[in-house]
Design a protein around this motif. Structure first.
Motif, short mmCIF file in Angstrom:
data_model
loop_
_atom_site.label_atom_id
_atom_site.label_comp_id
_atom_site.label_asym_id
_atom_site.label_seq_id
_atom_site.Cartn_x
_atom_site.Cartn_y
_atom_site.Cartn_z
N ALA A 150 0.84 -1.20 0.00
CA ALA A 150 0.00 0.00 0.00
C ALA A 150 0.88 1.25 0.00
CB ALA A 150 -0.92 -0.01 1.23
N VAL A 151 1.94 1.22 0.80
CA VAL A 151 2.87 2.34 0.85
C VAL A 151 3.52 2.56 -0.52
CG1 VAL A 151 5.02 3.18 1.87
CG2 VAL A 151 3.30 2.09 3.32
N GLU A 152 3.93 1.47 -1.17
CA GLU A 152 4.57 1.57 -2.48
C GLU A 152 3.63 2.19 -3.51
OE1 GLU A 152 5.87 -2.31 -3.55
OE2 GLU A 152 7.55 -2.33 -2.13
N LYS A 153 2.36 1.82 -3.48
CA LYS A 153 1.40 2.35 -4.45
C LYS A 153 1.25 3.86 -4.30
CE LYS A 153 -1.29 -1.92 -4.76
NZ LYS A 153 -2.58 -2.59 -4.40
N ILE A 154 1.14 4.32 -3.06
CA ILE A 154 0.96 5.75 -2.82
C ILE A 154 2.22 6.52 -3.21
CG2 ILE A 154 0.54 7.49 -1.01
CD1 ILE A 154 -1.09 5.29 0.44
N ARG A 155 3.38 5.97 -2.88
CA ARG A 155 4.64 6.62 -3.28
C ARG A 155 4.81 6.62 -4.79
NH1 ARG A 155 8.27 4.00 1.60
NH2 ARG A 155 7.92 5.68 3.12
N GLN A 156 4.37 5.56 -5.43
CA GLN A 156 4.47 5.48 -6.88
C GLN A 156 3.68 6.59 -7.54
OE1 GLN A 156 6.36 3.28 -8.61
NE2 GLN A 156 5.76 4.19 -10.57
N ALA A 157 2.60 7.03 -6.86
CA ALA A 157 1.78 8.13 -7.39
C ALA A 157 2.36 9.49 -7.04
CB ALA A 157 0.36 8.01 -6.85
N GLY A 158 3.53 9.51 -6.40
CA GLY A 158 4.22 10.76 -6.11
C GLY A 158 3.87 11.40 -4.78
N ASN A 159 3.29 10.63 -3.88
CA ASN A 159 2.89 11.18 -2.58
C ASN A 159 3.63 10.43 -1.47
OD1 ASN A 159 1.55 12.06 -0.25
ND2 ASN A 159 -0.44 12.15 -1.25
N ASN A 160 4.39 11.15 -0.68
CA ASN A 160 5.13 10.53 0.43
C ASN A 160 4.50 10.82 1.78
OD1 ASN A 160 7.35 9.25 -0.97
ND2 ASN A 160 8.08 11.31 -1.45
N ASN A 161 3.33 11.45 1.78
CA ASN A 161 2.64 11.78 3.03
C ASN A 161 1.68 10.65 3.39
OD1 ASN A 161 3.84 14.40 3.34
ND2 ASN A 161 2.50 15.09 1.68
N ILE A 162 2.20 9.70 4.15
CA ILE A 162 1.48 8.44 4.41
C ILE A 162 1.51 8.10 5.89
CG2 ILE A 162 1.35 5.98 3.80
CD1 ILE A 162 3.26 6.73 1.39
N TRP A 163 0.38 7.68 6.42
CA TRP A 163 0.31 7.04 7.73
C TRP A 163 -0.29 5.66 7.55
CZ3 TRP A 163 -2.67 11.49 10.73
CH2 TRP A 163 -1.82 12.58 10.88
N LEU A 164 0.11 4.73 8.40
CA LEU A 164 -0.52 3.41 8.45
C LEU A 164 -1.17 3.23 9.81
CD1 LEU A 164 2.18 1.09 6.78
CD2 LEU A 164 0.13 2.08 5.72
N THR A 165 -2.33 2.58 9.83
CA THR A 165 -3.06 2.39 11.08
C THR A 165 -3.33 0.91 11.33
OG1 THR A 165 -4.11 4.56 11.02
CG2 THR A 165 -5.23 2.87 12.29
N GLU A 166 -2.93 0.45 12.50
CA GLU A 166 -3.23 -0.91 12.97
C GLU A 166 -4.62 -0.92 13.59
OE1 GLU A 166 -3.53 -4.66 14.29
OE2 GLU A 166 -1.92 -3.97 12.96
N ARG A 167 -5.45 -1.89 13.20
CA ARG A 167 -6.80 -1.95 13.78
C ARG A 167 -7.26 -3.38 14.07
NH1 ARG A 167 -11.17 -3.57 12.59
NH2 ARG A 167 -12.46 -1.88 11.81
N GLY A 168 -6.27 -4.24 14.32
CA GLY A 168 -6.60 -5.60 14.71
C GLY A 168 -6.65 -6.56 13.55
N THR A 169 -6.67 -7.84 13.91
CA THR A 169 -6.69 -8.93 12.94
C THR A 169 -7.87 -9.84 13.23
OG1 THR A 169 -4.28 -8.84 12.75
CG2 THR A 169 -5.37 -10.85 11.99
N THR A 170 -8.57 -10.27 12.20
CA THR A 170 -9.74 -11.13 12.38
C THR A 170 -9.37 -12.39 13.15
OG1 THR A 170 -10.74 -10.31 10.34
CG2 THR A 170 -11.54 -12.42 11.17
N PHE A 171 -10.19 -12.69 14.15
CA PHE A 171 -10.00 -13.88 14.97
C PHE A 171 -11.35 -14.59 15.02
CE2 PHE A 171 -9.84 -16.07 19.14
CZ PHE A 171 -8.68 -16.81 18.96
#
Length: 273
Positions: A150-171
């Motif tokens: 996901a980070v690579e796709k956004i950077r590929q579009a020329g945008n380096n302003n990225i946050w990632l959010t953890e929100r749990g994993t299906t159990f």
């Protein structure tokens, strides 16, 4: 750090603090937004916590067709813009299609990509092309390592302003668990990482058609996130959770936010030492 300084340039804050994304799950009316923004911004100013106001202008991912989805797209976005101007805050909302990116970007500072859509290339690229900061929630079905794409796709579009959010994993079918290894793993992608302390406590797929939750564990999730190096926290809050029109089962009651943030600030500074 540079992108944090840019988005929070109008807010005095302690450099050792985490940042906060907070607000009601969905825009219900103007009075609710004003109440929450005024209260939370005052708390954050006192504690020197950089703050982003959050509310969804439309909920496109409700379980039941009978669930509340919003007051109207333009009406909701205009209210978010008003909150930003009134309280001098950056604001964020989620988008659910590529077509929504440019529309929402005209009103908000941060575009949020929902967890179930974090692999949708067209949405990620459209959000990136607006030039806005893009916050991507990790899918409940993905590892922290997998979010590098996901980070690579956004950077590929020329945008380096990225946050990632953890929100749990299906159990299983009706629960989520948080793997705190994902915080340092996603930080290794070279972006700030946020912990979603409320959605990670959801209990989806209830037979009632309304998602359940464990809000009594919000403090535990938040403290563990700070201890493991999260840069920001995401906490949905509402004055009366039982009356909330979305996610009332897992939001934090507004009156409980200030004492929790006081604890978290103290913990953060201890960890930084």
């Amino acid at each position: 750090m540079e992108q944090l300084q840019q988005i929070f340039k109008d807010q005095p804050y302690h450099t050792d603090n985490f940042f906060l994304i907070a607000g009601p799950c969905v825009i219900e009316d103007e009075a609710l937004l004003m109440q929450v923004a005024e209260r939370v911004s005052a708390i954050c100013k006192r504690l020197e916590i950089p703050y982003v106001f959050k509310a969804s202008y439309r909920k496109a991912n409700r379980t039941s067709v009978h669930s509340f989805t919003g007051i109207g797209d333009v009406e909701g976005l205009e209210l978010l813009q008003k909150i930003g101007k009134t309280f001098n805050l950056p604001v964020t909302t989620d988008i659910h299609s590529a077509a929504e990116a440019a529309m929402a970007a005209a009103y908000v500072d941060v575009l949020q990509i929902p967890a179930f859509l974090c692999r949708q290339t067209d949405i990620l690229m459209a959000a990136a092309e607006t030039g806005k900061l893009v916050n991507v929630k990790k899918g409940q079905f993905l590892s922290g390592e997998g979010m590098k794409f996901a980070v690579e796709k956004i950077r590929q579009a020329g945008n380096n302003n990225i946050w990632l959010t953890e929100r749990g994993t299906t159990f299983g079918y009706q629960d989520l668990v948080v793997d705190y290894r994902n915080i340092p793993i996603m930080k290794a992608h070279g972006v700030p990482v946020v912990m979603d302390c409320t959605h990670s406590l959801q209990q989806p797929n209830q037979s009632s058609g309304v998602t359940g939750g464990n809000p009594q564990m919000i403090g535990t999730i938040a403290k563990a996130a700070i201890a493991t190096g999260a840069d920001g926290l995401f906490i949905e809050t509402h004055p009366i959770p039982s009356q909330a029109k979305s996610d009332g089962a897992n939001v934090l009651q507004l009156d409980l936010l200030e004492p929790l943030l006081e604890e978290l600030v103290a913990l953060r500074r201890a960890v930084k030492r």
